[in-house]
Design an enzyme around this catalytic site. Structure first.
Site, PDB file in Angstrom:
ATOM      1  N   GLU A   1     -16.219   1.978 -14.273  1.00  0.00           N
ATOM      2  CA  GLU A   1     -16.988   2.593 -15.165  1.00  0.00           C
ATOM      3  C   GLU A   1     -16.163   3.845 -15.786  1.00  0.00           C
ATOM      4  O   GLU A   1     -15.239   4.014 -15.264  1.00  0.00           O
ATOM      5  CB  GLU A   1     -18.248   3.338 -14.496  1.00  0.00           C
ATOM      6  CG  GLU A   1     -17.898   4.516 -13.583  1.00  0.00           C
ATOM      7  CD  GLU A   1     -18.798   4.597 -12.267  1.00  0.00           C
ATOM      8  OE1 GLU A   1     -19.237   3.790 -11.729  1.00  0.00           O
ATOM      9  OE2 GLU A   1     -19.513   5.883 -12.346  1.00  0.00           O
TER      10      GLU A   1
ATOM     11  N   LYS B   1     -14.621   7.392 -16.837  1.00  0.00           N
ATOM     12  CA  LYS B   1     -14.508   8.749 -16.111  1.00  0.00           C
ATOM     13  C   LYS B   1     -14.528   9.544 -17.242  1.00  0.00           C
ATOM     14  O   LYS B   1     -13.903   9.706 -18.399  1.00  0.00           O
ATOM     15  CB  LYS B   1     -13.151   8.798 -15.677  1.00  0.00           C
ATOM     16  CG  LYS B   1     -12.892  10.271 -14.816  1.00  0.00           C
ATOM     17  CD  LYS B   1     -11.305  10.247 -13.793  1.00  0.00           C
ATOM     18  CE  LYS B   1     -11.542  11.416 -13.242  1.00  0.00           C
ATOM     19  NZ  LYS B   1     -11.609  12.652 -13.983  1.00  0.00           N
TER      20      LYS B   1
ATOM     21  N   ASP C   1     -15.216  13.000 -19.320  1.00  0.00           N
ATOM     22  CA  ASP C   1     -14.535  14.328 -19.104  1.00  0.00           C
ATOM     23  C   ASP C   1     -15.287  15.403 -19.370  1.00  0.00           C
ATOM     24  O   ASP C   1     -15.425  15.990 -20.332  1.00  0.00           O
ATOM     25  CB  ASP C   1     -13.272  14.139 -20.211  1.00  0.00           C
ATOM     26  CG  ASP C   1     -12.279  15.343 -19.828  1.00  0.00           C
ATOM     27  OD1 ASP C   1     -12.444  15.829 -18.855  1.00  0.00           O
ATOM     28  OD2 ASP C   1     -11.380  15.408 -20.706  1.00  0.00           O
TER      29      ASP C   1
ATOM     30  N   TYR D   1     -23.861   9.197 -11.918  1.00  0.00           N
ATOM     31  CA  TYR D   1     -23.119   8.217 -11.186  1.00  0.00           C
ATOM     32  C   TYR D   1     -22.883   8.295  -9.648  1.00  0.00           C
ATOM     33  O   TYR D   1     -22.164   7.426  -9.388  1.00  0.00           O
ATOM     34  CB  TYR D   1     -21.707   8.206 -11.891  1.00  0.00           C
ATOM     35  CG  TYR D   1     -20.810   9.506 -11.958  1.00  0.00           C
ATOM     36  CD1 TYR D   1     -20.606   9.961 -11.005  1.00  0.00           C
ATOM     37  CD2 TYR D   1     -20.640  10.349 -13.124  1.00  0.00           C
ATOM     38  CE1 TYR D   1     -19.973  11.451 -10.757  1.00  0.00           C
ATOM     39  CE2 TYR D   1     -19.956  11.540 -13.213  1.00  0.00           C
ATOM     40  CZ  TYR D   1     -19.715  11.866 -12.058  1.00  0.00           C
ATOM     41  OH  TYR D   1     -19.333  13.218 -11.980  1.00  0.00           O
TER      42      TYR D   1
ATOM     43  N   LYS E   1      -6.412   6.672 -14.519  1.00  0.00           N
ATOM     44  CA  LYS E   1      -6.054   7.430 -15.683  1.00  0.00           C
ATOM     45  C   LYS E   1      -5.632   7.033 -17.020  1.00  0.00           C
ATOM     46  O   LYS E   1      -4.813   6.039 -16.458  1.00  0.00           O
ATOM     47  CB  LYS E   1      -5.528   8.851 -15.320  1.00  0.00           C
ATOM     48  CG  LYS E   1      -6.045   9.697 -14.250  1.00  0.00           C
ATOM     49  CD  LYS E   1      -7.154  10.366 -14.867  1.00  0.00           C
ATOM     50  CE  LYS E   1      -7.407  11.848 -14.220  1.00  0.00           C
ATOM     51  NZ  LYS E   1      -6.544  12.968 -14.577  1.00  0.00           N
TER      52      LYS E   1
ATOM     53  N   CYS F   1      25.655   2.092   2.576  1.00  0.00           N
ATOM     54  CA  CYS F   1      24.831   3.448   2.649  1.00  0.00           C
ATOM     55  C   CYS F   1      25.838   4.365   1.676  1.00  0.00           C
ATOM     56  O   CYS F   1      27.074   4.585   2.482  1.00  0.00           O
ATOM     57  CB  CYS F   1      24.400   4.066   4.052  1.00  0.00           C
ATOM     58  SG  CYS F   1      23.959   5.506   3.719  1.00  0.00           S
TER      59      CYS F   1
ATOM     60  N   CYS G   1      26.789   7.046   4.780  1.00  0.00           N
ATOM     61  CA  CYS G   1      27.396   6.612   6.229  1.00  0.00           C
ATOM     62  C   CYS G   1      28.323   5.655   5.863  1.00  0.00           C
ATOM     63  O   CYS G   1      28.998   5.175   7.244  1.00  0.00           O
ATOM     64  CB  CYS G   1      26.384   6.873   7.306  1.00  0.00           C
ATOM     65  SG  CYS G   1      25.296   5.389   7.376  1.00  0.00           S
TER      66      CYS G   1
ATOM     67  N   CYS H   1      19.509   1.914   4.882  1.00  0.00           N
ATOM     68  CA  CYS H   1      20.833   2.019   5.542  1.00  0.00           C
ATOM     69  C   CYS H   1      20.521   1.583   6.958  1.00  0.00           C
ATOM     70  O   CYS H   1      19.251   2.101   7.711  1.00  0.00           O
ATOM     71  CB  CYS H   1      21.009   3.604   5.571  1.00  0.00           C
ATOM     72  SG  CYS H   1      21.982   3.957   6.776  1.00  0.00           S
TER      73      CYS H   1
ATOM     74  N   CYS I   1      23.561   7.869  10.469  1.00  0.00           N
ATOM     75  CA  CYS I   1      23.845   8.243   9.392  1.00  0.00           C
ATOM     76  C   CYS I   1      23.386   9.773   9.131  1.00  0.00           C
ATOM     77  O   CYS I   1      22.334  10.017   9.696  1.00  0.00           O
ATOM     78  CB  CYS I   1      22.823   7.234   8.269  1.00  0.00           C
ATOM     79  SG  CYS I   1      22.715   7.837   6.857  1.00  0.00           S
TER      80      CYS I   1
HETATM   81  S1  IVH Z   1     -17.408   9.480  -8.676  1.00  0.00           S
HETATM   82  C1  IVH Z   1     -17.201  10.867  -4.502  1.00  0.00           C
HETATM   83  N1  IVH Z   1     -17.558   8.609 -11.261  1.00  0.00           N
HETATM   84  O1  IVH Z   1     -14.184  12.960 -12.026  1.00  0.00           O
HETATM   85  C2  IVH Z   1     -17.049  10.744  -5.774  1.00  0.00           C
HETATM   86  N2  IVH Z   1     -16.783  10.745 -10.891  1.00  0.00           N
HETATM   87  O2  IVH Z   1     -11.641  13.568 -10.868  1.00  0.00           O
HETATM   88  C3  IVH Z   1     -17.485  11.165  -6.714  1.00  0.00           C
HETATM   89  N3  IVH Z   1     -16.146  12.033 -12.798  1.00  0.00           N
HETATM   90  O3  IVH Z   1     -15.514  15.410  -9.737  1.00  0.00           O
HETATM   91  C4  IVH Z   1     -16.812  10.972  -8.096  1.00  0.00           C
HETATM   92  N4  IVH Z   1     -16.741  10.577 -14.268  1.00  0.00           N
HETATM   93  O4  IVH Z   1     -16.597  15.081 -11.930  1.00  0.00           O
HETATM   94  C5  IVH Z   1     -17.099   9.826 -10.398  1.00  0.00           C
HETATM   95  N5  IVH Z   1     -17.839   7.827 -13.270  1.00  0.00           N
HETATM   96  C6  IVH Z   1     -17.296   8.897 -12.470  1.00  0.00           C
HETATM   97  C7  IVH Z   1     -16.876   9.955 -12.956  1.00  0.00           C
HETATM   98  C8  IVH Z   1     -16.755  11.079 -12.162  1.00  0.00           C
HETATM   99  C9  IVH Z   1     -16.328  11.630 -14.140  1.00  0.00           C
HETATM  100  C10 IVH Z   1     -15.545  13.229 -12.458  1.00  0.00           C
HETATM  101  C11 IVH Z   1     -16.372  14.077 -11.353  1.00  0.00           C
HETATM  102  C12 IVH Z   1     -15.373  14.287 -10.311  1.00  0.00           C
HETATM  103  C13 IVH Z   1     -13.956  14.107 -11.052  1.00  0.00           C
HETATM  104  C14 IVH Z   1     -12.804  13.731 -10.235  1.00  0.00           C
END
Ligand code: IVH
Length: 581
Positions: free
Chosen positions: A134, A136, A138, A244, A332, A437, A440, A455, A461
């Site tokens: 899914e 991430k 921001d 999430y 990322k 190496c 050595c 090595c 060494c």
């Molecule tokens: S799961 C125990 N799912 O990213 C795991 N986090 O860098 C809980 N975040 O602190 C996080 N989208 O604020 C999860 N789809 C997603 C997310 C997500 C954004 C953020 C969240 C977390 C941070 C970690």
């Protein structure tokens, strides 16, 4: 300010090349920079460095801590999530810590994530292991506590253990239901508060029209809006929320991550429509590519893709590291690239004898950071193939003099990603990886199935001996006060200790001639006696530390402690090894 400081040195001194004093100073500098960056980002909602630079600083910090475990600071940034709380909000202790995520920056790290989990769980390579994938988001994370279906509390992540009480503000967000039908008696829903691009632009226009300062990006606008002391201001800001995850629960939501997300959606939460169930790494990477393609048109900021083990029983078995779950990772989106000249390839020899090729580059700025060293991984990587012989970079090898692309996706140690053959100088020769190496002269052997050449000199060494002894005395191993990396180097150079066992005969060999040690730079009678006493103190230590101190490949701190807990004594463990022979 922080940006400039980061640009001054990050990447200039390779972690492998740092002396102990440099490492200590560098850890101090990084702790300062990261604390400042955390404060700016989390508490003041006004970041001073880019996310990629922040990740790079954190990774550099971890890499130095791994190399110098004894130098890890009490306030180590790697043990911290988020930052101190802003003044003005009540504090809420999270019933379950709010975690961060570890990162993957390329396909290999995603495959390693899957492999690592299989290894941890003892699952065969072909056993089914589905993951959810899914976006991430921001934004900033928020924990919502419902009791008997009623929202009673909302808290920011804060430092992971304690967050800010933003309940009144959360109540103003349309995506956050105040009442739930059919929810467990106790339910903590976790997710991300964010602002859409359109709302962000409109808000900034309003801000500017009123003579206010515009927000730098939607994340800051969301954070600044949620953390208003006056909830009426928050109400006027168009915040959104994706659910999430969850915290404390009186009854499970489902048996799978996907099932739990569907349950949250059925309860009235917004869940991300790009959430998919994937049957393995390739499927995850395909979904990552799809999400990346849509990134620009989503209408809100995302900075990667999060993969989570779908089976919640397996999630429970995998558990957590200090600040991150083992069952999830954030893949990322890549960061900065730059082209420069490869001036030389140096070989560094590590504790396990691994020969690591390091690229010496004509310094180049990559995303605001001056880079002059980069990793070349191993000999296959230089030759243009992976460990199984499959071509990488279309099979292009890397030669001294080449024009190379440096990649710094939040990586502490930048990588060489590509080479421009049209700029290869005449006469450039394929790189001949050393088979002996450089430290050595012993034969450097590459075992079948191992990507790394090592090595074979062991303790003869000098590079291995010193690194092994530094590890032996490090904080998680023997932790001998007054005997750190610097002293180990000095004693080795002077021929006083050639292997770990000789540390324990130092008093016997040099104690009577105390003068000898005493006369050395930095040693007086008191410090010498203190050192011998400190060594004596460690003649008996926990089994886990002994096992860790041996520096056996694959036996890190966690495995060493697991072994110790299982066997309880050295003799029981040796008896089990003998019996298994
Ligand atoms: S799961 C125990 N799912 O990213 C795991 N986090 O860098 C809980 N975040 O602190 C996080 N989208 O604020 C999860 N789809 C997603 C997310 C997500 C954004 C953020 C969240 C977390 C941070 C970690």
């Amino acid at each position: 300010m922080a940006e400039q400081a980061a640009g001054d040195t990050v990447g200039e001194i390779d972690v492998e090349a740092l002396s102990e004093d440099q490492a200590r100073a560098e850890l101090e500098r990084l702790a300062g920079l990261l604390a400042q960056a955390n404060l700016a980002y989390h508490t003041e909602d006004a970041p001073e460095i880019s996310d990629a630079d922040y990740d790079a600083l954190k990774r550099r910090n971890v890499a130095i801590e791994e190399r110098f475990p004894e130098l890890k600071r009490e306030d180590s940034p790697s043990e911290q999530v988020g930052a101190a709380l802003a003044e003005g909000f009540g504090k809420i202790r999270h019933a379950q810590r709010m975690m961060s995520l570890s990162n993957a920056f390329d396909d290999d790290e995603v495959r390693d994530f899957d492999r690592g989990i299989r290894r941890y769980l003892g699952l065969a390579e072909d056993a089914p292991l589905p993951f959810t994938a899914e976006p991430k988001i921001d934004g900033l994370s928020l924990s919502l506590r419902y009791e008997n279906g009623t929202l009673i509390q909302a808290a920011t992540r804060g430092d992971g253990a304690t967050g800010e009480n933003v309940t009144a503000n959360a109540r103003t967000i349309d995506d956050i239901p105040q009442q739930l039908e059919g929810a467990p008696e106790l339910l903590e829903v976790r997710g991300e508060v964010y602002m859409s691009h359109a709302d962000f632009e409109a808000l900034n226009e309003r801000q500017e029209a009123r003579g206010g300062k515009p927000f730098a990006n939607p994340r800051n606008a969301a954070a600044g809006s949620l953390r208003q002391l006056d909830p009426e201001i928050t109400r006027a800001r168009p915040l959104k929320f994706f659910a999430y995850a969850w915290g404390e629960l009186s009854a499970p939501l489902a048996e799978t991550q996907m099932g739990a997300i569907e349950r949250l959606a059925a309860l009235g939460f917004q869940t991300n429509p790009l959430t998919r169930l994937c049957d393995g790494p390739q499927d995850m990477l395909d979904h990552y590519a799809r999400i990346e393609e849509q990134r620009a048109t989503l209408g809100y900021d995302i900075d990667g893709v999060v993969y989570k083990v779908n089976d919640l029983a397996l999630q429970a078995r995998l558990g957590f590291r200090s600040t991150t779950p083992r069952w999830a990772i954030a893949h990322k989106f890549p960061a900065e690239l730059a082209w420069t000249r490869l001036e030389a390839i140096d070989i560094q020899v590590g504790r396990t004898g691994a020969l690591s090729p390091v690229a010496r580059l004509t310094p180049v700025t990559v995303g605001g950071v001056v880079v002059s060293n980069a990793t070349l991984h191993n000999e296959d990587y230089i030759a243009g193939r992976d460990a199984s012989g499959t071509p990488i970079r279309d099979g292009k090898d890397i030669r001294v003099g080449d024009w190379v692309q440096v990649y710094r996706a939040g990586d502490v140690i930048p990588k060489i990603a590509d080479v421009d053959l049209s700029k290869r100088p005449d006469g450039a020769e394929p790189y001949a990886f050393p088979e002996t190496c450089p430290e050595c002269g012993s034969e450097a052997i590459r075992e079948e199935g191992d990507a790394v050449r090592r090595c074979s000199g062991g303790l003869i060494c000098p590079a291995q001996a010193v690194e092994k002894m530094k590890h032996f005395v490090s904080r998680s191993a023997f932790d001998i006060e007054g005997l750190g990396a610097k002293q180990v180097e000095q004693f080795y150079r002077d021929g006083w200790i050639a292997e770990p066992a000789e540390i324990f005969t130092l008093r016997e060999r040099y104690g009577s001639g105390l003068q000898q040690l005493k006369n050395r730079e930095g040693w007086g009678e008191k410090s010498t006696n203190n050192l011998f006493d400190a060594i004596d103190e460690k003649r008996k230590i926990e089994l886990g530390r002994v096992l860790f101190s041996l520096g056996i490949r694959h036996v890190g701190e966690v495995v060493a402690n697991d072994l110790a807990r299982h066997y309880l004594s050295w003799s029981a463990m040796i008896a089990a090894i003998d019996a298994a022979r």
